[in-house]
Design a protein around this motif. Structure first.
Motif, PDB file in Angstrom:
ATOM      1  N   GLY A 108       0.642  -1.190  -0.019  1.00  0.00           N
ATOM      2  CA  GLY A 108      -0.054   0.104  -0.026  1.00  0.00           C
ATOM      3  C   GLY A 108       0.897   1.254   0.070  1.00  0.00           C
ATOM      4  N   THR A 109       0.275   2.372   0.392  1.00  0.00           N
ATOM      5  CA  THR A 109       0.977   3.528   0.346  1.00  0.00           C
ATOM      6  C   THR A 109       1.755   3.820   1.885  1.00  0.00           C
ATOM      7  OG1 THR A 109      -0.997   4.482  -0.996  1.00  0.00           O
ATOM      8  CG2 THR A 109       0.400   6.149   0.165  1.00  0.00           C
ATOM      9  N   PRO A 110       2.804   4.025   1.496  1.00  0.00           N
ATOM     10  CA  PRO A 110       3.824   4.257   2.762  1.00  0.00           C
ATOM     11  C   PRO A 110       3.211   5.540   3.451  1.00  0.00           C
ATOM     12  CG  PRO A 110       5.111   4.944   0.781  1.00  0.00           C
ATOM     13  CD  PRO A 110       3.637   4.230   0.432  1.00  0.00           C
ATOM     14  N   ARG A 111       3.373   5.487   4.853  1.00  0.00           N
ATOM     15  CA  ARG A 111       3.201   6.572   5.576  1.00  0.00           C
ATOM     16  C   ARG A 111       4.569   6.792   6.287  1.00  0.00           C
ATOM     17  NH1 ARG A 111      -1.101   5.932   9.760  1.00  0.00           N
ATOM     18  NH2 ARG A 111      -0.066   3.905  10.283  1.00  0.00           N
ATOM     19  N   PHE A 112       4.588   7.973   6.692  1.00  0.00           N
ATOM     20  CA  PHE A 112       6.259   8.393   7.012  1.00  0.00           C
ATOM     21  C   PHE A 112       6.316   8.872   8.528  1.00  0.00           C
ATOM     22  CE2 PHE A 112       6.111   8.687   2.486  1.00  0.00           C
ATOM     23  CZ  PHE A 112       7.111   7.831   2.213  1.00  0.00           C
ATOM     24  N   ALA A 113       7.160   9.012   9.180  1.00  0.00           N
ATOM     25  CA  ALA A 113       7.569   9.800  10.452  1.00  0.00           C
ATOM     26  C   ALA A 113       8.862  10.386  10.245  1.00  0.00           C
ATOM     27  CB  ALA A 113       7.440   9.017  11.752  1.00  0.00           C
ATOM     28  N   ALA A 114       8.813  11.765  10.267  1.00  0.00           N
ATOM     29  CA  ALA A 114      10.223  12.415  10.002  1.00  0.00           C
ATOM     30  C   ALA A 114      10.905  13.023  11.443  1.00  0.00           C
ATOM     31  CB  ALA A 114       9.826  13.692   8.903  1.00  0.00           C
ATOM     32  N   ASP A 115      12.102  12.712  11.339  1.00  0.00           N
ATOM     33  CA  ASP A 115      12.862  13.341  12.359  1.00  0.00           C
ATOM     34  C   ASP A 115      12.701  15.016  12.345  1.00  0.00           C
ATOM     35  OD1 ASP A 115      15.047  14.732  11.388  1.00  0.00           O
ATOM     36  OD2 ASP A 115      16.310  12.968  11.692  1.00  0.00           O
ATOM     37  N   ALA A 116      13.258  15.302  13.666  1.00  0.00           N
ATOM     38  CA  ALA A 116      13.362  16.814  14.142  1.00  0.00           C
ATOM     39  C   ALA A 116      13.984  17.826  13.227  1.00  0.00           C
ATOM     40  CB  ALA A 116      13.689  17.221  15.127  1.00  0.00           C
ATOM     41  N   MET A 117      14.925  17.104  12.043  1.00  0.00           N
ATOM     42  CA  MET A 117      15.657  17.946  11.225  1.00  0.00           C
ATOM     43  C   MET A 117      14.903  18.010   9.958  1.00  0.00           C
ATOM     44  SD  MET A 117      18.867  18.298  12.503  1.00  0.00           S
ATOM     45  CE  MET A 117      20.090  18.550  10.996  1.00  0.00           C
ATOM     46  N   LEU A 118      14.037  17.426   9.613  1.00  0.00           N
ATOM     47  CA  LEU A 118      13.201  17.118   8.369  1.00  0.00           C
ATOM     48  C   LEU A 118      11.679  17.930   8.034  1.00  0.00           C
ATOM     49  CD1 LEU A 118      14.614  13.548   7.787  1.00  0.00           C
ATOM     50  CD2 LEU A 118      15.215  15.556   6.712  1.00  0.00           C
ATOM     51  N   GLY A 119      11.557  18.892   9.200  1.00  0.00           N
ATOM     52  CA  GLY A 119      10.372  19.580   8.934  1.00  0.00           C
ATOM     53  C   GLY A 119       9.709  20.200   7.675  1.00  0.00           C
ATOM     54  N   ARG A 120      10.748  20.400   6.740  1.00  0.00           N
ATOM     55  CA  ARG A 120      10.345  20.983   5.572  1.00  0.00           C
ATOM     56  C   ARG A 120      10.256  19.891   4.448  1.00  0.00           C
ATOM     57  NH1 ARG A 120      14.219  25.659   3.564  1.00  0.00           N
ATOM     58  NH2 ARG A 120      12.658  25.845   1.936  1.00  0.00           N
ATOM     59  N   LEU A 121      10.919  18.725   4.695  1.00  0.00           N
ATOM     60  CA  LEU A 121      10.826  17.815   3.941  1.00  0.00           C
ATOM     61  C   LEU A 121       9.414  17.133   4.482  1.00  0.00           C
ATOM     62  CD1 LEU A 121      11.335  15.297   2.140  1.00  0.00           C
ATOM     63  CD2 LEU A 121      12.558  14.015   3.970  1.00  0.00           C
ATOM     64  N   ALA A 122       8.909  17.154   5.501  1.00  0.00           N
ATOM     65  CA  ALA A 122       7.387  16.701   5.950  1.00  0.00           C
ATOM     66  C   ALA A 122       6.584  17.421   5.309  1.00  0.00           C
ATOM     67  CB  ALA A 122       7.510  16.620   7.549  1.00  0.00           C
ATOM     68  N   ARG A 123       6.745  18.884   5.135  1.00  0.00           N
ATOM     69  CA  ARG A 123       5.568  19.709   4.444  1.00  0.00           C
ATOM     70  C   ARG A 123       5.573  19.228   3.025  1.00  0.00           C
ATOM     71  NH1 ARG A 123       5.305  25.877   6.309  1.00  0.00           N
ATOM     72  NH2 ARG A 123       5.296  25.527   8.428  1.00  0.00           N
ATOM     73  N   TRP A 124       6.804  19.050   2.477  1.00  0.00           N
ATOM     74  CA  TRP A 124       6.674  18.653   0.951  1.00  0.00           C
ATOM     75  C   TRP A 124       5.978  17.247   0.875  1.00  0.00           C
ATOM     76  CZ3 TRP A 124       6.867  21.434  -3.029  1.00  0.00           C
ATOM     77  CH2 TRP A 124       7.189  22.618  -2.919  1.00  0.00           C
ATOM     78  N   LEU A 125       6.081  16.220   1.648  1.00  0.00           N
ATOM     79  CA  LEU A 125       5.463  15.063   1.500  1.00  0.00           C
ATOM     80  C   LEU A 125       3.892  15.154   1.554  1.00  0.00           C
ATOM     81  CD1 LEU A 125       7.868  12.823   3.342  1.00  0.00           C
ATOM     82  CD2 LEU A 125       7.245  12.504   1.021  1.00  0.00           C
ATOM     83  N   ARG A 126       3.458  16.077   2.565  1.00  0.00           N
ATOM     84  CA  ARG A 126       2.290  16.146   2.649  1.00  0.00           C
ATOM     85  C   ARG A 126       1.673  17.010   1.332  1.00  0.00           C
ATOM     86  NH1 ARG A 126       3.153  18.783   8.837  1.00  0.00           N
ATOM     87  NH2 ARG A 126       3.467  16.809   9.999  1.00  0.00           N
ATOM     88  N   VAL A 127       2.274  17.819   0.873  1.00  0.00           N
ATOM     89  CA  VAL A 127       1.838  18.473  -0.110  1.00  0.00           C
ATOM     90  C   VAL A 127       1.537  17.308  -1.419  1.00  0.00           C
ATOM     91  CG1 VAL A 127       2.679  19.746  -2.401  1.00  0.00           C
ATOM     92  CG2 VAL A 127       2.821  20.760  -0.165  1.00  0.00           C
TER      93      VAL A 127
END
Ligand SMILES: [Zn+2]
Length: 167
Positions: free
Chosen positions: A3-22
């Protein structure tokens, strides 16, 4: 991976987390989380842990993890997309960049009074985050983000074909 992966991003990766949500990917992020709690959360919820921290990977050995090696958030995004062979989403901006909640599409009549003057004639969906109330529509900010995405992942940032929004 099923299925579709879900993620947990570490504290250094806030902007990457936003892009994945986009892109629509469910991505847990909290800049204040402790390493051990982050690993436990990822395991409990079956999330792929994204981290820049080699030490965390070595010491805590998360079951499913990807070490992010690049610095630029968009380059990191491309790295994740390639490493995990993620498929291009049909639609962007279906999940809140700030709080990860799936957005609700507003009908035209509901959306218009909430938009600033000048954008009311715009076509395309207007979506609202049920958690924080933020509105998403095809304005200049969204267009800039699409263009930035298009530069690193050609074809992924294109404007959707015009549709008739729900009345
Ligand atoms: Zn939100």
């Amino acid at each position: 991976m099923n299925g579709t992966p879900r993620f947990a991003a570490d504290a250094m990766l806030g902007r990457l987390a936003r892009w994945l949500r986009v892109l629509g990917y469910d991505t847990w992020y909290d800049s204040a989380v402790a390493d051990a709690d982050l690993v436990r959360l990822a395991e409990d919820e079956g999330r792929v842990l994204l981290t820049r921290d080699r030490h965390l990977l070595r010491e805590l050995r998360p079951a499913r993890a990807l070490e992010v090696r690049l610095d630029d958030p968009l380059h990191q995004l491309r790295e994740v997309v390639r490493e995990l062979a993620l498929a291009s989403p049909g639609e962007l901006f279906t999940r809140c960049m700030l709080c990860n909640a799936p957005l609700q599409e507003l009908g035209r009549a509901e959306a218009l009074p909430r938009l600033p003057p000048g954008v009311q004639a715009m076509d395309g969906p207007v979506r609202r985050c049920p958690a924080c109330g933020r509105l998403y529509w095809g304005g200049s900010h969204v267009r800039r983000m699409r263009a930035a995405l298009e530069r690193v992942l050609p074809g992924w940032g294109q404007e959707p074909a015009p549709t008739n929004p729900p009345a």
